[in-house]
Structures are given as C-alpha cells and as structure tokens.
Design a protein around this motif. Sequence first.
Motif, PDB file in Angstrom:
ATOM      1  N   TRP A  66       0.838  -1.199   0.000  1.00  9.08           N
ATOM      2  CA  TRP A  66       0.000   0.000   0.000  1.00  9.08           C
ATOM      3  C   TRP A  66       0.868   1.243   0.000  1.00  9.08           C
ATOM      4  O   TRP A  66       0.822   2.057   0.916  1.00  9.08           O
ATOM      5  CB  TRP A  66      -0.926  -0.007   1.219  1.00  9.08           C
ATOM      6  CG  TRP A  66      -1.887  -1.144   1.237  1.00  9.08           C
ATOM      7  CD1 TRP A  66      -2.476  -1.750   0.172  1.00  9.08           C
ATOM      8  CD2 TRP A  66      -2.385  -1.824   2.397  1.00  9.08           C
ATOM      9  NE1 TRP A  66      -3.297  -2.768   0.580  1.00  9.08           N
ATOM     10  CE2 TRP A  66      -3.261  -2.834   1.944  1.00  9.08           C
ATOM     11  CE3 TRP A  66      -2.179  -1.671   3.762  1.00  9.08           C
ATOM     12  CZ2 TRP A  66      -3.936  -3.683   2.816  1.00  9.08           C
ATOM     13  CZ3 TRP A  66      -2.833  -2.518   4.629  1.00  9.08           C
ATOM     14  CH2 TRP A  66      -3.713  -3.507   4.155  1.00  9.08           C
ATOM     15  N   ASN A  86       3.835   6.544   5.052  1.00  8.31           N
ATOM     16  CA  ASN A  86       2.619   5.750   4.924  1.00  8.31           C
ATOM     17  C   ASN A  86       1.867   5.790   6.251  1.00  8.31           C
ATOM     18  O   ASN A  86       2.452   5.551   7.310  1.00  8.31           O
ATOM     19  CB  ASN A  86       2.940   4.301   4.537  1.00  8.31           C
ATOM     20  CG  ASN A  86       1.739   3.582   3.981  1.00  8.31           C
ATOM     21  OD1 ASN A  86       0.764   3.338   4.689  1.00  8.31           O
ATOM     22  ND2 ASN A  86       1.789   3.231   2.707  1.00  8.31           N
ATOM     23  N   ARG A 101      -0.373   3.843   7.349  1.00  8.56           N
ATOM     24  CA  ARG A 101      -0.667   2.530   7.921  1.00  8.56           C
ATOM     25  C   ARG A 101       0.665   1.870   8.257  1.00  8.56           C
ATOM     26  O   ARG A 101       1.362   1.343   7.399  1.00  8.56           O
ATOM     27  CB  ARG A 101      -1.511   1.690   6.957  1.00  8.56           C
ATOM     28  CG  ARG A 101      -2.871   2.319   6.712  1.00  8.56           C
ATOM     29  CD  ARG A 101      -3.720   1.531   5.740  1.00  8.56           C
ATOM     30  NE  ARG A 101      -4.226   0.296   6.326  1.00  8.56           N
ATOM     31  CZ  ARG A 101      -5.140  -0.472   5.745  1.00  8.56           C
ATOM     32  NH1 ARG A 101      -5.655  -0.118   4.572  1.00  8.56           N
ATOM     33  NH2 ARG A 101      -5.552  -1.578   6.317  1.00  8.56           N
ATOM     34  N   ASP A 111      -4.068   5.245   3.921  1.00  9.34           N
ATOM     35  CA  ASP A 111      -2.662   4.891   3.938  1.00  9.34           C
ATOM     36  C   ASP A 111      -1.806   6.037   3.406  1.00  9.34           C
ATOM     37  O   ASP A 111      -0.634   5.863   3.119  1.00  9.34           O
ATOM     38  CB  ASP A 111      -2.404   3.596   3.148  1.00  9.34           C
ATOM     39  CG  ASP A 111      -3.206   3.510   1.870  1.00  9.34           C
ATOM     40  OD1 ASP A 111      -3.729   4.546   1.425  1.00  9.34           O
ATOM     41  OD2 ASP A 111      -3.317   2.410   1.307  1.00  9.34           O
TER      42      ASP A 111
END
Length: 708
Positions: free
Chosen positions: A127, A151, A153, A241
């Motif tokens: 992601w 990112n 996440r 994300d």
Amino acid sequence: MIDLSSIQSNTTIHIPSGVHYISEPIMVHGENIRIIGGDNTELRGTLRLKRDDFTEVEAGVYSATVPCEVDGLYIDDRKYTMARYPKMTNPNDIFGGYAEDCIYPEKVKEWADPTGGYIHAMHSCMWGGFSYRIEGKNDDNTLILNGGWQNNRQDGMHQSYRFAENIREEMTEPGEWVYSSTEGKVYVRPFDGADLDTAEIVVLSEFFILDNCKNVSIENISFCRSSRTFMETKEPLLRSDWTICRKGAVTVRDSSDCTIDKCNFHDIGSNGIFVDGNSSRIAISRSHIADLGASGVCFVGRSSSVRSPLFEFKERQAAADMDKTPGPKSDDYPKNCIVEDCLIERVGTTEKQATGVEISMSYKITVKNCTICHTSRSGINISEGTFGGHRIEGCDVFDTVRETGDHGSLNSWGRDRFWHLTDTPDTECGQYASLDMLAPNEITRSRFRCDRGWDIDLDDGSSYYILTENLCLNGGIKLREGFHRTVRNNIMVDNAVHCHVWYPDSYDIVENNIIFRAYPAPILMPENWTGLDKNILHTPSQTTPGKAKILKEITGLDENSICLDCDFVAPDKSDYRPQNPALKGFENFPNEFGVRYEPLRAIADTPVLPKSRKFTTADEEIRIRSINGVTVRNIANDGEMTVYGTSGHNGALVLGVEGAAQKRGLEAGDVIVEYNNSVISDVDDISHDTDWSSGTLLVLRNQCRMIL
C-alpha cells in the motif's frame, strides 16, 4: 538570471526564452498578475558548478564542495544516478531493482559510514512505500534509521522490495554520484568525456508559491530539475494509507481564480502542482506533467474543514460522540477547480504513495479530457467523501498500479464519519453516509485499464458515486462497502462487477452494463442484497437475447439480465459500441478519450487493447487444509486479497478454529501471515504438526495486524 523577487499586483511579467536557474522559491502575493514565458522558457531548480569547483580525489572520481543540500546532479544535460544498492537494472521492476539484504548487517558492514544515505521500501502489504534516512550504524552493523512516516498505515516495510541509496561504496560505475551531508560535498564518477563545466546540482523543490492570490496566471513555462520531498511527506490524511507533503513545483495556497496553462513539468522531485487550503476556481490546462517523484496534481484541504475527523486507519468513533452537522466545518478546502486537457505520465518515481491527480478534503474537482498513464500507483485517487461533487469525464487512464498493489486506475475510499461506528449496527450506518458529502461524485465517459488491480476501485466506504458510460478494458469495477452507488451503462471488457462487503441496505444500483464474464464470486456479502439487474453478459455467437441464468445463480438477482452477442463495431480499435439491434436499453457513448490539445495528443500513449480470454473455475484454485483444530485455505484471487488486506495472494485464511488455537484468540476470518517469525505465503507453509498453543502468531484481522 531574471529577477522575480518582487512581483506586484496588476502587472504582467514576461520571462524571456532560455534557461533560468532558481535557487529560492518565488513568493507571489496579490492579484491580477500574469506570468508568461517566451518560446522555450525553462526554470530549473539547480545551481551551476564549474570545472574548477571539482577535484579528482581518486582515479575517475571527482568531488566538489557545495553550499547547501543537494538532491540531484546533471552533467552535459544528462541526469546522473544517486549511487544505490542494488543497481537499477530493470525500469519496469519495482524500484527498478531491489534487494532484501540492503539492510542486513552482512551488507552494511561493507559501508564505512552510510550516514546520509536512504532506505526506500514498499509497504508490507504494497500500500505505497516508506523512506528512511540513515543516521549511522551500530557496532553490530545494524542501521540507525529515521523516517517511515510516508505511509499512514504503519505495518512495516516489505521483506523484499527495498533498496539503499546515496551510499559512497556503491558508486562504482560512471554516471553515479553521492552527496555527503557531513562533508558538504558531492562525489561523482563522470562519464567518459563529460564536461564538468556543465554540471548542475539540484537544490530547490518549489518554484512558485501563490499565497492569498487572486487572478494570477502562469503560462508557457517549463519547470524541471527540482528536489525530492519524500522525507517531508508526513502529514496524515483522513483514515487512509496516505501522508502528504504540502509542496509542489507550483504551490497554490488560499487563492482563487488562478490558472496554470500550457506549462511543462518534467523531472520534478516533488508533486507537480499542489492546490492547498481555501483555494477556489483554480484551473490547470494544456500542460504536460511527467517524470515526477511524487504526484502530478494535488487538491488537498485541511483537516480543520472536517467535522469529527479521524486520521489513522484503525481509529474509530461512536455516533453518540460524533458531530452530526452536515457538510464542512470551515472553508479550508479547494473547491470548483479543474484539471483539463493535460497529459500526466510517469509519476511516483520516488514516492509510491503518489498518483496522477490526488483529491482529498475538496469539493467539486473536475478532471476532464486528461491522459494519465505509467503511474506507480493509481491514476486518479479520491481519498474521502469530503466533500464530493467531483467529476471525472473524458479521461484515458491506463498502465497504472505498476509498483503497488490492491488499487485501481481510479481509486477511492470513503472512510468518513459514518464508517465503522462503534455504537451503530451496519443496518443504521446509511443515515450518516452523506454527512460529509455536498454532492455525489460522477465518473463518466472515460476509459480505464489496470493490469494489477481494478479499472475502477470504489473501496472502503466509497458512497454516492455515479458511474456511467465508461469503458473498462481489463480490471472491471469493484464496489466495496458503501452506499448509493449507481453503476449504469458501462462496458467491462474481459471482466465484470466485483461485489465485496456490502452493507445490508446499500441502495446500490448496478444495471444496463455490458460485462464479458460472470461476476467473480461475491465476498463477505450480506444474506440479502439488492441492486443488480438488466445487465448484459456479452456472449459470442448468441445473436438473440437469452436469460442470463449464470448471473442469477451468483447473485439471486439479475432477473432481467440477458446473454447476447453485442457485435461491437471495432474492438481492435477500442470501438466497443454495440450494434446488435436486439440489444435494447443500452445507450452508446462517445469513443474519444484522453487529452484533446493536439501538441499533447500527438505524443500521448494509448492503452494496450485487450485480447478476450475465457475464464474457468480453474482460474481460482481453492486448497483447504485442517491442522490440529484449525481449518485454513489459500487466498485465491485479488478480490480476497483486497478484502482481507494481504500482500498478494499470500497467507492462510482461517475458515474454522477450535481447541488450543481458539483459546489463544484465533478467529474464523483471520489470515495467518506469520508463525514463529516465518512468513506464511500459502497454506502449505503451515506444518501438519503445528502446536497452536505456543509460538508467535501474526494475523490480519479486519486488515489490521495482530499478534496472538
């Protein structure tokens, strides 16, 4: 160099033809300002060096003292490569080449002092990516890293997809260079015959900053050779994300009625154009945006405009605590803006959380007649339902998701106030689904092709979308949990609609679409769902309509859907207009997509056209195993990958659990991804004598990692 340091209101500034070197951002305040370039006007974010600035420090290696941080080097108008491990060997591969061992002590011990280097890695679930600055190394040759905030996440870097950059010992070939922050020097191995009098170092990330401006235009200017901003990409967007850096080669902040027309953005390290905050009626047109480290064009509001905002994917709130006032909280968001007649290509060369056009916390953004292609991630990304009203029309979006995973050529989510409320059952969430949206989003008369995901991916919570008259060439349309999506009169070549995790009463309508295959098996759908009917399953050689029994068997719906040979005009030329007179109810739509401005249209690529293929149940092999009270099976397809949040078709999906594994908290629906620190790529990676009562167990539950 032309002096642009004092730009006044009510003036026109002509920048002469030729190359101009910019070492500081040009601040623009005021109104009624026109900045226009001549023929071949080019602004570069570089400083020039001379041969006398360089000293040969060893055979074939030269150094020069520099006055500031450097992020790029050119000699003879040729871009040099920051020394890296491994070398860039395949431009079509992730990062152009990667090596798992780039952070291993066995490799790091080869580097005397890697301070100032970088580690770039993909996200563990693909992601996007992470980047880290190397601050040194420990006595055991482990790296000291700072970063990883690119990112939102935080699931860690990918075990394989990563590389090291700006490492002196890796500068072994001509055309490579490094920057030493501790010495304030660049080191380079020039190509044979290189003229060091032409050397340029990249020092600038922003050219123009339009701040509180009105009626400012920038026309006919090329922007190139600017610094990357990946270590500044750290501001989280809402429950996604994504993190963002609020910079572009041109930044427009809290401004109105501004235009960027007939400009070129090439070899830009940051975002190309960033429209920030309370900006309205910003128009970007007839421009070529290519080879960018981050995104092409970004429209991003501020979280101060959002009611009850949440930021990290796992954050949740209760309806009882939520601000239920409809609409935005303030005006701190872009509105009524347009990107039209642009060619946007090769974006996300450094940052993998990047896209051709990014829309977040904005209202009524139009992307019209644009060609967007060759992107590391999605071509167009709509980050939330805040605040809707967007229109994607006449675009050609293809060759996307080249390096990431689980995305689409057009990608969206809607993790807004209503999404996953802690005190509200799914059956009641719909009443809150439009609180953040001022109008539905429309995607119409566009062509999409994604070969590593879905052509159109309406993901978590995406609501109030109208999809009409789109030509999807490969990946079909995915509809995950959300409300009030209308998918009507679209063509999905070699694919169909993918239904994942709908709410029990979603009010979705999927009808009058031409599909080329039966729906892939719906995943985690409610017992009773509605909305699919009157679709056409293209069936070669069936010249008269017949009942689409296979569709009805899959959905329990599709009472009026049919099978029919649509007899397309010229599929080999992307003309999928059906001409079978027996087909009723489907309306043909224009067959022209992408940039219309002729100088850009002449150089724009077009998508690879599909060669129809047959689908069988063997395409998705299911393998089930029972291991000491735990029944697992493989992740069989992209649909399951996106639903469960796995990295590719990896992991073991738990179907049933009892005994020791149940006592330690393992549940049906979990995906086992590691056991005792060993990666579980497939059900066969789990030993038949596994003792579930002991050992470290890493699972995915609701797309979040948990240690049991």
